[in-house]
Write a protein that holds these residues in place. Structure first.
Motif, PDB file in Angstrom:
ATOM      1  N   ILE A 172      21.958  60.258  21.284  1.00 52.15           N
ATOM      2  CA  ILE A 172      20.565  60.013  21.695  1.00 52.15           C
ATOM      3  C   ILE A 172      20.514  59.060  22.888  1.00 52.15           C
ATOM      4  N   GLU A 173      21.334  58.050  22.824  1.00 49.64           N
ATOM      5  CA  GLU A 173      21.380  57.052  23.906  1.00 49.64           C
ATOM      6  C   GLU A 173      21.799  57.688  25.236  1.00 49.64           C
TER       7      GLU A 173
ATOM      8  N   SER B 271      12.187  53.904  20.205  1.00 50.04           N
ATOM      9  CA  SER B 271      12.235  55.153  19.441  1.00 50.04           C
ATOM     10  C   SER B 271      11.444  56.286  20.096  1.00 50.04           C
ATOM     11  N   ILE B 272      10.199  56.010  20.446  1.00 51.05           N
ATOM     12  CA  ILE B 272       9.345  57.095  20.960  1.00 51.05           C
ATOM     13  C   ILE B 272       9.857  57.628  22.297  1.00 51.05           C
ATOM     14  N   LEU B 273      10.260  56.732  23.192  1.00 51.26           N
ATOM     15  CA  LEU B 273      10.781  57.195  24.489  1.00 51.26           C
ATOM     16  C   LEU B 273      12.061  58.011  24.301  1.00 51.26           C
ATOM     17  N   SER B 274      12.886  57.600  23.331  1.00 50.68           N
ATOM     18  CA  SER B 274      14.102  58.374  23.042  1.00 50.68           C
ATOM     19  C   SER B 274      13.731  59.765  22.534  1.00 50.68           C
ATOM     20  N   ALA B 275      12.727  59.830  21.650  1.00 50.52           N
ATOM     21  CA  ALA B 275      12.300  61.127  21.114  1.00 50.52           C
ATOM     22  C   ALA B 275      11.779  62.034  22.235  1.00 50.52           C
ATOM     23  N   PHE B 276      11.035  61.470  23.176  1.00 50.39           N
ATOM     24  CA  PHE B 276      10.543  62.260  24.320  1.00 50.39           C
ATOM     25  C   PHE B 276      11.711  62.750  25.186  1.00 50.39           C
ATOM     26  N   SER B 277      12.727  61.912  25.348  1.00 50.63           N
ATOM     27  CA  SER B 277      13.899  62.325  26.126  1.00 50.63           C
ATOM     28  C   SER B 277      14.592  63.509  25.472  1.00 50.63           C
TER      29      SER B 277
ATOM     30  N   THR C  28      21.043  71.841  25.042  1.00 49.40           N
ATOM     31  CA  THR C  28      22.471  71.699  24.760  1.00 49.40           C
ATOM     32  C   THR C  28      22.771  71.949  23.288  1.00 49.40           C
ATOM     33  N   TYR C  29      21.931  71.372  22.422  1.00 49.23           N
ATOM     34  CA  TYR C  29      22.145  71.567  20.980  1.00 49.23           C
ATOM     35  C   TYR C  29      21.144  72.610  20.500  1.00 49.23           C
ATOM     36  N   THR C  30      21.630  73.837  20.292  1.00 51.27           N
ATOM     37  CA  THR C  30      20.737  74.974  20.061  1.00 51.27           C
ATOM     38  C   THR C  30      20.223  75.076  18.622  1.00 51.27           C
ATOM     39  N   SER C  31      20.919  74.457  17.673  1.00 52.06           N
ATOM     40  CA  SER C  31      20.476  74.617  16.284  1.00 52.06           C
ATOM     41  C   SER C  31      19.254  73.740  15.992  1.00 52.06           C
ATOM     42  N   ILE C  32      18.322  74.316  15.223  1.00 49.11           N
ATOM     43  CA  ILE C  32      17.104  73.574  14.845  1.00 49.11           C
ATOM     44  C   ILE C  32      17.464  72.363  13.991  1.00 49.11           C
ATOM     45  N   LYS C  33      18.479  72.520  13.166  1.00 49.82           N
ATOM     46  CA  LYS C  33      18.915  71.424  12.296  1.00 49.82           C
ATOM     47  C   LYS C  33      19.350  70.220  13.135  1.00 49.82           C
ATOM     48  N   ASP C  34      20.128  70.488  14.204  1.00 49.27           N
ATOM     49  CA  ASP C  34      20.585  69.393  15.068  1.00 49.27           C
ATOM     50  C   ASP C  34      19.413  68.755  15.807  1.00 49.27           C
ATOM     51  N   PHE C  35      18.479  69.597  16.268  1.00 54.21           N
ATOM     52  CA  PHE C  35      17.309  69.068  16.978  1.00 54.21           C
ATOM     53  C   PHE C  35      16.490  68.137  16.067  1.00 54.21           C
ATOM     54  N   VAL C  36      16.249  68.590  14.846  1.00 51.09           N
ATOM     55  CA  VAL C  36      15.478  67.770  13.901  1.00 51.09           C
ATOM     56  C   VAL C  36      16.224  66.467  13.594  1.00 51.09           C
ATOM     57  N   LYS C  37      17.550  66.596  13.448  1.00 52.38           N
ATOM     58  CA  LYS C  37      18.347  65.395  13.171  1.00 52.38           C
ATOM     59  C   LYS C  37      18.237  64.386  14.317  1.00 52.38           C
ATOM     60  N   LEU C  38      18.290  64.884  15.550  1.00 55.47           N
ATOM     61  CA  LEU C  38      18.183  63.996  16.714  1.00 55.47           C
ATOM     62  C   LEU C  38      16.826  63.283  16.743  1.00 55.47           C
TER      63      LEU C  38
END
Length: 474
Positions: A231-232, A400-406, A416-426
């Motif tokens: 995320i960073e 947190s919020i700015l990271s989520a927007f990124s 880059t990370y195509t799986s929905i599971k990975d996206f939700v985890k991020l």
């Protein structure tokens, strides 16, 4: 006495409040600039552009230099990755910087390397070269064995041996996507020499599936510490570097993956061997040289090319890495302090240096002070509650919020990370950043200050686990 304490506490709270508002505003503007820039590129067919430019790239051969120190776990995968890159003309130079493990022997055996006699023109002074090898199966692959002198010294040795006008520096534990070189070289080639350096996008490799130097599956690691670093990285590369690079204000392009015009790097004396952050130091010296000589050249960031690099998987390694990074930042800003708010250096002196000094350098001290303020203010009385709650909300927005927007921006533009599971985890993990990961990283970066004041040069070591599951290093 109580009035004095009250005044001081309110003043400190007010100062942190203003700092957070200014910083969040700056990051918000960067996010908008990054979005606008990525939107312009969104509909372009990158594959068609690659084909169109391929003849032009052929006229600009490139040397790839890898500084390797105790990289026995991942060096073969890294070399295989670099040998499979799509670029018309390259040579690959591995610099064994006095490794104490089997890095050199593994390379010699895996790629059938033989010692050769070769004259090296010493354009930059380095530690002694012991011998030079050349692969019998890949004639563009060279190995330098030299005395240990650090990463900067190893890269300088590689520059001395290189034949081509441009070079790309890659970390020994990194793997590039197939078309990374084509795309990171595009602004350099198409600007007809105006762009003299470019940095590429870097992603965390832990968790991805690497086989024989190629990336087959892009999955997130299950280690929370690695996910937070992912995320960073997304935040740093998708937001800050795109925006700063667009206005030629970038002071850091990652040492893990960057391309330079050799002429200008030699002109400024190569990588500095007396600083921890050799990659930032080189970029700052290039900017300084260009401004003092009144040359209109640029250093850019290219968001598309991806370099996969191994990240620390435990708190100890991560702490050492972040402490070292911040110490390198402080050293370069201090070394070139005369550039700060100096009109002679244009936008670099008037915008980039104050930003890096105020936000990146002193930010950890101010932010950590803010966390301490929030906790202690609850024990000091009701008049500080409002400040405390407001600061908490700003920290959540900032951390947190700015990271989520990124992450949303990255997912929309590059996916880059195509799986929905990975996206939700991020997304979910990014919302926890303020409450555990950011305070930890602030403490480590503040330790970098202490290291700088004590003038300790601790490069630190990270335990490598390698990227390959069934790769060539086995």
């Amino acid at each position: 006495m109580d009035k004095l304490v009250n005044y001081l506490v309110l003043f400190f709270g007010g100062f942190i409040l203003v700092y957070m508002i200014v910083t969040i505003t700056a990051y918000g503007i960067m996010l908008i600039i990054a979005f606008i820039d990525l939107r312009k590129q969104y509909k372009l067919d990158k594959r068609e552009l690659d084909e169109n430019y391929i003849d032009v790239f052929y006229t600009k051969p490139l040397s790839i230099i890898v500084a390797a120190y105790n990289e026995e776990v991942g060096i073969v995968d890294s070399v295989l990755s670099l040998l499979s890159l799509r670029y018309p003309q390259t040579e690959l130079i591995i610099v064994n910087d006095g490794s104490t493990d089997q890095t050199q022997q593994i390379l010699i055996e895996r790629f059938q390397m033989k010692s050769i006699s070769k004259v090296v023109k010493e354009q930059i002074k380095t530690k002694a070269i012991v011998q030079i090898f050349r692969s019998e199966i890949h004639h563009n692959l060279f190995l330098i064995e030299k005395e240990n002198g650090g990463k900067a010294d190893a890269l300088n040795a590689g520059i001395n041996l290189s034949r081509f006008p441009y070079f790309c520096s890659i970390d020994g534990d990194s793997i590039l996507d197939e078309k990374s070189l084509l795309r990171v070289m595009e602004p350099i080639i198409m600007s007809n020499g105006e762009v003299i350096a470019a940095g590429g996008n870097v992603r965390i490799a832990n968790g991805i599936d690497v086989q024989l130097g190629s990336v087959y599956g892009k999955k997130l690691s299950n280690n929370p510490l690695v996910v937070m670093q992912t995320i960073e990285y997304i935040r740093a590369f998708m937001m800050g570097r795109i925006a700063l690079g667009k206005f030629n204000l970038i002071l850091i392009i990652s040492g893990a993956f960057s391309v330079f015009s050799k002429k200008w790097v030699v002109e400024v004396g190569g990588y500095a061997t007396d600083t921890i952050g050799e990659d930032m130091e080189l970029v700052v010296r290039l900017h300084r040289f260009l401004k003092e000589k009144k040359l209109k050249k640029k250093i850019q960031f290219v968001p598309d090319p991806v370099c996969w690099t191994e990240a620390p998987e435990n708190l100890g390694d991560l702490r050492r890495q972040r402490r070292r990074w911040h110490q390198g930042l402080i050293e370069s800003l201090w070394k070139h302090k005369r550039m700060t708010l100096n009109p002679k250096y244009g936008k670099i002196g008037m915008i980039a240096f104050p930003y890096f000094l105020f936000v990146e350098c002193f930010g950890p001290i101010i932010e950590l002070g803010g966390y301490i303020y929030i906790v202690t203010s609850f024990f000091l009385g009701s008049i500080y509650y409002e400040f405390s709650i407001l600061l908490t909300l700003l920290f959540v927005l900032y951390g947190s919020i700015l990271s989520a927007f990124s992450i949303l921006l990255e997912s929309w533009s590059m996916n880059t990370y195509t799986s929905i599971k990975d996206f939700v985890k991020l997304i979910l993990m990014s919302l926890t950043e303020t409450f555990w990961y950011r305070p930890l990283s602030l403490i480590w970066r503040c330790e970098g200050f202490v290291q700088s004041i004590l003038r300790r040069k601790d490069w630190g070591k990270m335990k490598r686990v390698g990227l390959s599951k069934e790769g060539g290093s086995k």
